[in-house]
Every structure is written in C-alpha cells, then in structure tokens.
Design an enzyme around this catalytic site. Structure first.
Site, PDB file in Angstrom:
ATOM      1  N   ASP A  12       1.053  -1.413   0.217  1.00  0.00           N
ATOM      2  CA  ASP A  12      -0.225   0.064  -0.064  1.00  0.00           C
ATOM      3  C   ASP A  12       0.716   1.470  -0.369  1.00  0.00           C
ATOM      4  OD1 ASP A  12      -2.664  -2.034   0.105  1.00  0.00           O
ATOM      5  OD2 ASP A  12      -1.928  -1.802   2.257  1.00  0.00           O
ATOM      6  N   HIS A  40      -4.784  -1.844  -6.039  1.00  0.00           N
ATOM      7  CA  HIS A  40      -3.897  -1.440  -6.479  1.00  0.00           C
ATOM      8  C   HIS A  40      -4.730  -0.272  -6.297  1.00  0.00           C
ATOM      9  CE1 HIS A  40      -0.386  -2.548  -6.382  1.00  0.00           C
ATOM     10  NE2 HIS A  40      -0.327  -3.814  -7.826  1.00  0.00           N
TER      11      HIS A  40
HETATM   12  P1  GDP Z   1      -0.056   0.328  -4.255  1.00  0.00           P
HETATM   13  O1  GDP Z   1      -0.587  -1.552  -3.226  1.00  0.00           O
HETATM   14  O2  GDP Z   1       0.824  -0.054  -3.441  1.00  0.00           O
HETATM   15  O3  GDP Z   1      -0.718   0.094  -5.247  1.00  0.00           O
HETATM   16  O4  GDP Z   1      -0.814   1.460  -2.715  1.00  0.00           O
HETATM   17  P2  GDP Z   1      -2.857   1.216  -3.120  1.00  0.00           P
HETATM   18  O5  GDP Z   1      -3.293   1.900  -4.137  1.00  0.00           O
HETATM   19  O6  GDP Z   1      -2.818   0.419  -1.898  1.00  0.00           O
HETATM   20  O7  GDP Z   1      -2.649   2.276  -1.772  1.00  0.00           O
HETATM   21  C1  GDP Z   1      -2.126   4.158  -2.104  1.00  0.00           C
HETATM   22  C2  GDP Z   1      -3.499   4.464  -1.607  1.00  0.00           C
HETATM   23  O8  GDP Z   1      -3.165   6.255  -1.334  1.00  0.00           O
HETATM   24  C3  GDP Z   1      -4.450   4.989  -2.720  1.00  0.00           C
HETATM   25  O9  GDP Z   1      -5.210   5.007  -2.079  1.00  0.00           O
HETATM   26  C4  GDP Z   1      -3.502   6.483  -3.881  1.00  0.00           C
HETATM   27  O10 GDP Z   1      -4.995   6.246  -4.426  1.00  0.00           O
HETATM   28  C5  GDP Z   1      -3.372   7.141  -2.762  1.00  0.00           C
HETATM   29  N1  GDP Z   1      -2.426   7.592  -3.215  1.00  0.00           N
HETATM   30  C6  GDP Z   1      -1.015   7.121  -4.094  1.00  0.00           C
HETATM   31  N2  GDP Z   1      -0.208   8.760  -4.118  1.00  0.00           N
HETATM   32  C7  GDP Z   1      -0.580   9.266  -3.671  1.00  0.00           C
HETATM   33  C8  GDP Z   1      -0.051  10.028  -3.091  1.00  0.00           C
HETATM   34  O11 GDP Z   1       1.320  10.517  -2.997  1.00  0.00           O
HETATM   35  N3  GDP Z   1      -0.825  11.149  -1.898  1.00  0.00           N
HETATM   36  C9  GDP Z   1      -2.197  11.058  -1.943  1.00  0.00           C
HETATM   37  N4  GDP Z   1      -2.374  11.772  -0.524  1.00  0.00           N
HETATM   38  N5  GDP Z   1      -2.127   9.316  -2.051  1.00  0.00           N
HETATM   39  C10 GDP Z   1      -2.184   8.758  -2.837  1.00  0.00           C
END
Ligand code: GDP
Length: 432
Positions: A12, A40
């Site tokens: 995440d 994701h």
């Molecule tokens: P992954 O499994 O590593 O792809 O991560 P996730 O998608 O589960 O979690 C990342 C969360 O953070 C998601 O809700 C994204 O939309 C959000 N996100 C990613 N980058 C950023 C950022 O720079 N700022 C904010 N506020 N949210 C972000």
C-alpha cells in the site's frame, strides 16, 4: 529495458500510482507475483479504480498488460475486473496471460477460510483469497497450470487425484463438505473458455519485446516486509515480493532489470497481523488513518482499516536494500501537512541496545521505536511540481529520510493522480 516498481514496506505504498504514471512511457506492464489478495488504487481521467489482478497499465491503449507465470491467477476475478473497467468506458485492454501461470482453484479460497477459522485468534490475518493454499499446492506440485486446462485427459486424471487428497482434509480436519470431481471439472471447463483468448507464452513474448527495444515494467505487489524469506515471517505473503523475483515470475533474464524503483510511503501503514514497531494507537492513529492515502487508509481489497504509524527508517532502509533500489519514490507526502511536528522512527531498541539494522522476527517482536521529531510544514503541498517550491521543512523531512535510507529519493508523490509528481536530483544517485 526492464524497470521494476516494488514496495519497501508492508504494501500500500502507492505502487499502483507510480506504475500507472511510469506506464506513460512504457510498452508492457507485467504482474509477476501475488494474486487478487491485495489491491492497487489508481486515479485517472476515467475515475478511481481498485485493481486486484490487472496490472496498473490497463488504462492506456498503448500498453500490453501481462499476467506472468508467478501470479496466482483467479480466473473469475480477472474476468470480473476486465468487465468492471470496460463498463466504465475504459477501452478494452490488451491482456496476455502466461500459459505457465497457475490457477487459484475454488477450493483454495475455501481452505483459506477454513484454516483461518481453525486457527481462530492465532490466524495470519489472511485476506482469504486462497493465496497461501494456492502457493502451498504449487510447491507441493499439485497445482494446475493454465496450459493444463487444454489437455482434457491429463486434467480429468489430475482432478480426480487432487480431489481425493483434498477430501481427506475436508472431512477429517475441517469437517466441511467434500469436493465433487465432476463438478470441479466442469468449473475448469468454464475457466478454459474464459481464459483461452488471453493465453500465451509470456516469456517468449517478453524476449521478443526486449529484442525490439520495448520498455517493460514489472509491477510488484505488497512490499519487502511481506516477502516469505526476507520479511516478517510468518506474517508474510506466500510469493516473493522482491524485484529479483520479477525475473522468475515474468520469465526474463535478471540482468535485464536496469531500474528498481522502490516505493516508500511518507508514513507507515500495514494490513494484517505482525510486528509493526512504529505503530500508532488511539486518537493519533485515527487521525492519520482518516487523513491518509486518498480517502483514508482502508484496504483496497478488503476495506479493512489499515494499521498506521510514523515513518520507519530501520524497516525502510532494509526494505530498499533487499529490493536493490536504484530510485526511491517517496509517496503520500501531502497527507502529513496537518502536523506541527513529525516523529520519525530512527532506530529500534532491543534488549536495551539501539540498532538501525532490521532484525529477524523473534527479535523484532521485542523492538521498541526510537523516535526523532522533525518540524512539520503545516500546509498543503498538493499542486507543487518543483522540488525547490516545497516548504523548507518538507524538503528537510525528505532529505533527512534520504540520508537515513542511504538510497536516492528521485520522485516525490504529493497527490493521488498521475500529475502529482515531483522529480528530484539526488547526490546519492551516482553512488548506487
Ligand atoms: P499500492 O498497493 O502500493 O499500489 O498502494 P494502494 O493503491 O493500496 O495505496 C495507496 C493509496 O494512496 C491509494 O488510495 C492511492 O490513490 C493513494 N496515493 C498514492 N499516492 C498518493 C499521494 O502521493 N498522495 C495521496 N494523498 N494519496 C496517494
């Protein structure tokens, strides 16, 4: 040229967003491990999507999305996912599935649930997607490769054989209904029809693509600390989360991986059980969870509230090292703008001694965090595109962490969309 995008921590970290962003200048995105057990989240002009099996490049027409042999392939879930994005007006993606990928069987999902029930309070906090039973069977050599769906005789014989084995456990260990081989065979015929249009020899396809000079992204799921060898065993996932495994799970030579972008979130979060040294509780945790990510820190697959904590330099330095990091993408930094002061975990105290080396699980359970407080920047940083324009204290936070990690932070994400990215020159970049 191959670039891997992987996580430094518990997952995440925002890999989906970074992959989606880097896919603008790539040709192929490959999932190489894991299954539909993690998600994701991607925000783009079509809306907000939670992907579980599809690689994060599916929103581009120029991208071929590949499910590699290392993935736990849940065929009905893949079909639903394709359907759910096409329904929302995303053009039908080009998808290839490895003929060597193995199939998550309906009984894997059941065994996952039954085992968690059996373990009760001692459970692993599984997402119950069948991942652990799936990989157990893969390595016990009773898994089903996609290619086997197309050989009726072998399939029938194997279904009989595996059912006999599974039924002993269902009857005597779990006291649950048995599997009827004929019914399972019929389900697999359905799977065969669903998957047939996508099946290909992925490793040969990638070999050709690399010869043609194409850019391939390997998209990791979860992060270093969930790796079965190098993570917080046994509270880990069942397939390797490391970039190195990308070579195996996609079927490419390891030396083709030239860039390893390790995604690190500006604070910590984790789903499931296991030691989490810098974890917060109470009000402070509630506030960070509510403000975190994009709409709160709740699992993309399960909706479970994520555990949250301050940035952990010990875990992240280790996480970056095991990945073989060439670049750190530092994400979700915008969320911390509400804080006057930001604690950072700079060491672990174990049995009265402070260390910055990440320990084995038995020692990790006894670790207590050593925090250093940095001044916050106390403002909104979304919309900023140049590093120099970030507030002084915000740059200070980034540079402090970069120094502790020892790996170059070359990308900073300050919002969930593709455009929310700041590229940065790092003096560490030359040394790695
Ligand atoms: P992954 O499994 O590593 O792809 O991560 P996730 O998608 O589960 O979690 C990342 C969360 O953070 C998601 O809700 C994204 O939309 C959000 N996100 C990613 N980058 C950023 C950022 O720079 N700022 C904010 N506020 N949210 C972000």
């Amino acid at each position: 040229m191959v670039k891997a995008i992987v996580g430094a921590n518990w997952g995440d970290e925002g890999k989906g967003k970074i992959t989606d962003m880097m896919a603008q200048e790539a040709d192929i995105v490959v999932r190489f491990q894991g299954g539909a057990n993690a998600g994701h989240t991607i925000v783009n002009s079509y809306g907000k999507f939670a992907l579980h099996t599809l690689p994060s490049g599916v929103f581009y027409q120029h991208i071929t999305s590949v499910i590699g042999n290392g993935v736990a392939l849940d065929i009905p879930k893949l079909m639903q996912e394709i359907q759910s994005i096409v329904e929302r007006d995303v053009p039908a993606p080009k998808i290839l599935v490895s003929d060597r990928a193995q199939i998550v069987m309906p009984y894997h999902i059941l065994f996952d649930q039954y085992e968690e029930e059996r373990l009760g309070g001692k459970s692993f906090g599984s997402t119950k997607s069948g991942i652990a039973p799936f990989y157990s069977d893969k390595y016990a050599k009773i898994g089903f490769q996609v290619s086997e769906l197309f050989d009726e005789e072998t399939l029938r014989e194997k279904v009989e054989r595996v059912c006999a084995l599974k039924n002993v456990l269902l009857e005597h260990l779990y006291h649950k209904p048995q599997i009827v081989p004929e019914e399972l065979l019929e389900t697999l015929h359905g799977y065969r029809e669903m998957i047939a249009p996508y099946v290909c020899d992925v490793s040969a396809f990638l070999d050709q693509a690399l010869k043609e000079g194409k850019t391939v992204l390997l998209e990791g799921q979860l992060g270093t600390l969930k790796d079965p060898d190098h993570g917080i065993y046994p509270m880990v996932t069942s397939s390797s989360t490391l970039a190195a495994y990308g070579a195996i799970g996609a079927g490419i030579p390891p030396y083709e991986i030239r860039q390893i972008v390790t995604v690190c979130k500006a604070y910590s979060s984790a789903v499931g059980a296991g030691a989490f040294v810098s974890e917060l509780s109470g009000e402070e945790a509630e506030e960070l969870r509510r403000r975190g990510g994009d709409g709160g820190e709740y699992g993309a697959t399960t909706g479970r509230p994520r555990r949250v904590g301050w940035f952990d330099c010990v875990a992240s330095k280790y996480g970056c090292r095991l990945q073989g990091t060439t670049d750190v993408a530092f994400t979700v930094l915008d969320v911390l703008g509400y804080l006057e002061e930001i604690p950072v975990c700079v060491g672990y105290e174990i049995d009265g001694e402070v260390t910055t080396d990440f320990p084995v699980t038995t020692r990790l359970e006894r670790a207590k965090p050593v925090f250093e407080k940095l001044p916050g920047w106390n403002c909104q940083i979304r919309g900023i595109r140049k590093y120099e324009e970030l507030p002084h204290n915000c740059r200070n936070y980034i540079e402090f962490i970069e120094e502790k990690l020892g790996y170059p932070i070359t990308m900073i994400s300050n919002g969930p969309s593709r455009e929310d990215i700041i590229y940065r020159e790092s003096s560490l970049k030359k040394q790695v």
